[in-house]
Design a protein around this motif. Structure first.
Motif, mmCIF file in Angstrom:
data_model
loop_
_atom_site.group_PDB
_atom_site.id
_atom_site.type_symbol
_atom_site.label_atom_id
_atom_site.label_comp_id
_atom_site.label_asym_id
_atom_site.label_seq_id
_atom_site.Cartn_x
_atom_site.Cartn_y
_atom_site.Cartn_z
ATOM 1 N N ALA A 22 48.762 20.007 18.251
ATOM 2 C CA ALA A 22 49.985 18.420 17.745
ATOM 3 C C ALA A 22 50.297 18.163 18.200
ATOM 4 O O ALA A 22 51.167 17.113 19.003
ATOM 5 N N ALA A 23 52.064 18.721 18.248
ATOM 6 C CA ALA A 23 52.642 18.872 18.909
ATOM 7 C C ALA A 23 52.968 18.542 20.287
ATOM 8 O O ALA A 23 53.685 17.738 20.860
ATOM 9 N N VAL A 176 37.513 14.781 12.479
ATOM 10 C CA VAL A 176 36.382 14.277 12.937
ATOM 11 C C VAL A 176 37.054 12.479 13.669
ATOM 12 O O VAL A 176 37.893 12.504 14.110
ATOM 13 N N ASP A 177 35.683 12.576 14.936
ATOM 14 C CA ASP A 177 36.740 11.540 15.909
ATOM 15 C C ASP A 177 36.474 10.112 15.867
ATOM 16 O O ASP A 177 36.668 9.423 17.159
ATOM 17 N N GLY A 178 36.197 9.761 14.921
ATOM 18 C CA GLY A 178 36.443 8.221 13.997
ATOM 19 C C GLY A 178 35.767 7.874 12.791
ATOM 20 O O GLY A 178 35.436 8.821 11.649
ATOM 21 N N VAL A 179 35.264 6.764 12.659
ATOM 22 C CA VAL A 179 34.510 6.820 11.712
ATOM 23 C C VAL A 179 32.714 6.196 12.041
ATOM 24 O O VAL A 179 33.028 5.168 13.330
ATOM 25 N N ARG A 228 44.666 3.908 13.504
ATOM 26 C CA ARG A 228 43.544 4.555 14.466
ATOM 27 C C ARG A 228 42.962 5.947 14.668
ATOM 28 O O ARG A 228 43.969 6.554 13.986
ATOM 29 N N VAL A 229 41.886 6.020 13.539
ATOM 30 C CA VAL A 229 41.420 7.493 13.717
ATOM 31 C C VAL A 229 40.944 7.740 14.082
ATOM 32 O O VAL A 229 40.021 7.871 15.007
ATOM 33 N N LEU A 230 41.585 9.547 14.375
ATOM 34 C CA LEU A 230 41.024 9.850 15.953
ATOM 35 C C LEU A 230 40.881 11.562 15.591
ATOM 36 O O LEU A 230 41.366 12.283 14.216
ATOM 37 N N SER A 231 40.339 12.323 16.961
ATOM 38 C CA SER A 231 40.406 14.071 16.171
ATOM 39 C C SER A 231 41.489 14.307 16.885
ATOM 40 O O SER A 231 41.635 14.231 17.715
ATOM 41 N N ALA A 240 40.148 6.447 22.719
ATOM 42 C CA ALA A 240 39.411 7.224 21.560
ATOM 43 C C ALA A 240 39.600 6.811 20.276
ATOM 44 O O ALA A 240 40.246 5.480 20.236
ATOM 45 N N GLY A 241 38.669 7.244 19.511
ATOM 46 C CA GLY A 241 39.062 7.049 17.392
ATOM 47 C C GLY A 241 38.234 6.152 17.869
ATOM 48 O O GLY A 241 37.609 5.310 18.378
ATOM 49 N N THR A 242 38.841 4.713 16.539
ATOM 50 C CA THR A 242 38.349 3.901 15.406
ATOM 51 C C THR A 242 39.291 3.127 15.542
ATOM 52 O O THR A 242 40.321 3.849 14.427
#
Length: 412
Positions: A22-23, A176-179, A228-231, A240-242
């Protein structure tokens, strides 16, 4: 400097290796020229462990001390993330809720934001700090006590910071990688959405989708925060993501965007209720006081001064609901013949902003369920959603049938 808010959930920071991963994501945004506010959850499983310890120590615990204990998980993660970033030569500091300070109401374990002043953090940015790592899920009351925000509070913290600091965007990193158009575990045809409107996401979240916490979406919609929803576990590019955004930012959307469901619902019916002005308030007032989350409500046509009143609620709240209405009857506030609880139902909903301008969605939905011989027990509608209660054993079948009916596997 432009500002970005990045939130990492419990699975994203579950181990030191994941914190390092994450860092590195944070480091890439710093290299792109951003100042970054990172909101962190407790490491996966940590909050449940702390809650368990409180329960073992004191069954009738002091809510103020509960918050003091349970909030500590986020403090640990914030410190570890700041240390990891410092090892990468990125100027970073951890911030607990009281240090910001994140001002909240005094409702322990379900506090709400009052104010997030940005002076302290902005001063440190001016002095050369590049990353502020803030413990999510927590704040401080006007009495100076630590408070927590309830389930999903770190999502809400991230959106609130994005609004308070005028962030360019708020990225929510999760497992998860998105909606998706529905849960991929139920329908293999589920498709990841590139964009979804705030209103649609709010409905999906409140109807059972677990990707984002409802309060976080409410805040994002109110303050127009682009989410933005990302993995956390995939390499993401800028598309990427939603993206959860305003309706006007979506060029063209399908009539129905997604199918949501809630598995553990119950249908409660009060029979032979005295039909008079104020009876609904007399029933649902005590239910609200007992903390019952009533959703769908249906009242039958009155017959000789009596009617049946049906409502849905989470299955684990049925006993409390029974107690609340029986006590109201004992006090003489309401009159009914009996209470019938069906604890083997599920709620399935279709959601889409396109439903505002298209007729016939309900007919399509009911026809698709009828073709699979799925009986509908209760129906409720709003401008952008239709929900039905059905027998729980037909849940997966109903979700798949509706996903196919509206061809959600295809892009708009």
């Amino acid at each position: 400097m432009p500002l970005l808010v990045m939130k990492f959930g419990g699975t994203s920071v579950a181990t030191l290796d994941r914190i390092r991963r994450a860092a590195k994501r944070v480091g890439r945004e710093v290299a792109n020229g951003y100042d970054v506010i990172v909101i962190v959850s407790a490491m996966s499983g940590e909050t449940n462990k702390l809650v368990g310890w409180v329960g073992e120590t004191s069954p009738f615990y002091d809510a103020r001390e509960y918050d003091a204990v349970v909030s500590s998980g986020e403090n640990v993660t914030a410190g570890l993330m700041a240390l990891t970033l410092q090892e990468m030569d990125i100027p970073a500091r951890s911030w607990q809720g009281w240090q910001v300070p994140i001002m909240t109401t005094s409702a322990h374990s379900s506090a709400r934001f009052v104010d997030i002043p940005n002076d302290n953090i902005n001063r440190k940015f001016d002095e050369g700090m590049k990353v502020a790592v803030v413990a999510g899920f927590q704040g401080v009351s006007k009495e100076g006590r630590i408070t927590t925000l309830g389930r999903g509070g770190s999502d809400t913290t991230a959106v609130a910071f994005a609004a308070a600091f005028g962030a360019e965007r708020c990225d929510i990193y999760t497992d998860v990688d998105g909606v998706y158009t529905t849960d991929p575990r139920i329908s293999p045809k589920a498709r990841k959405l590139d964009r979804i409107a705030f209103e649609e996401m709010l409905e999906l979240a409140s109807l059972g989708a677990k990707v984002l916490q409802t309060r976080s979406v409410e805040l994002a919609m109110r303050y127009k925060v682009r989410l933005r929803v990302l993995s956390s576990f995939e390499d993401n590019n800028e598309n990427a993501g939603t993206l959860v955004c305003a309706e006007e930012d979506i060029v063209e959307s399908k009539v129905v965007s997604g199918v949501a469901f809630s598995r553990d619902e119950a249908k409660v019916t009060l029979t032979q209720v005295e039909d008079r002005p104020g009876i609904a308030a007399a029933i649902f007032g005590p239910l609200a006081d007992a903390g019952i989350n009533v959703d769908m409500i249906v009242q039958n046509i009155s017959d000789e001064g009596h009617t049946d009143m049906t409502f849905s609620c989470p299955v684990e709240q049925v006993k409390r609901a029974e107690k609340a209405v029986n006590e109201a009857r004992d006090r003489g506030e309401i009159s009914f013949a009996g209470l019938v609880a069906d604890t083997d139902v599920a709620k399935v909903s279709v959601v889409g902003i396109g439903m505002r301008s298209h007729a016939g969605v309900a007919a399509q939905m009911f026809k698709a369920l009828s073709a699979e011989r799925v009986n509908i027990k209760v129906i409720t509608t709003s401008e952008i959603k239709i929900s039905v209660l059905i027998d729980r054993k037909y849940l997966e079948l109903a979700v798949q049938a509706l996903h196919d009916c509206f061809e959600l596997e295809k892009a708009g």
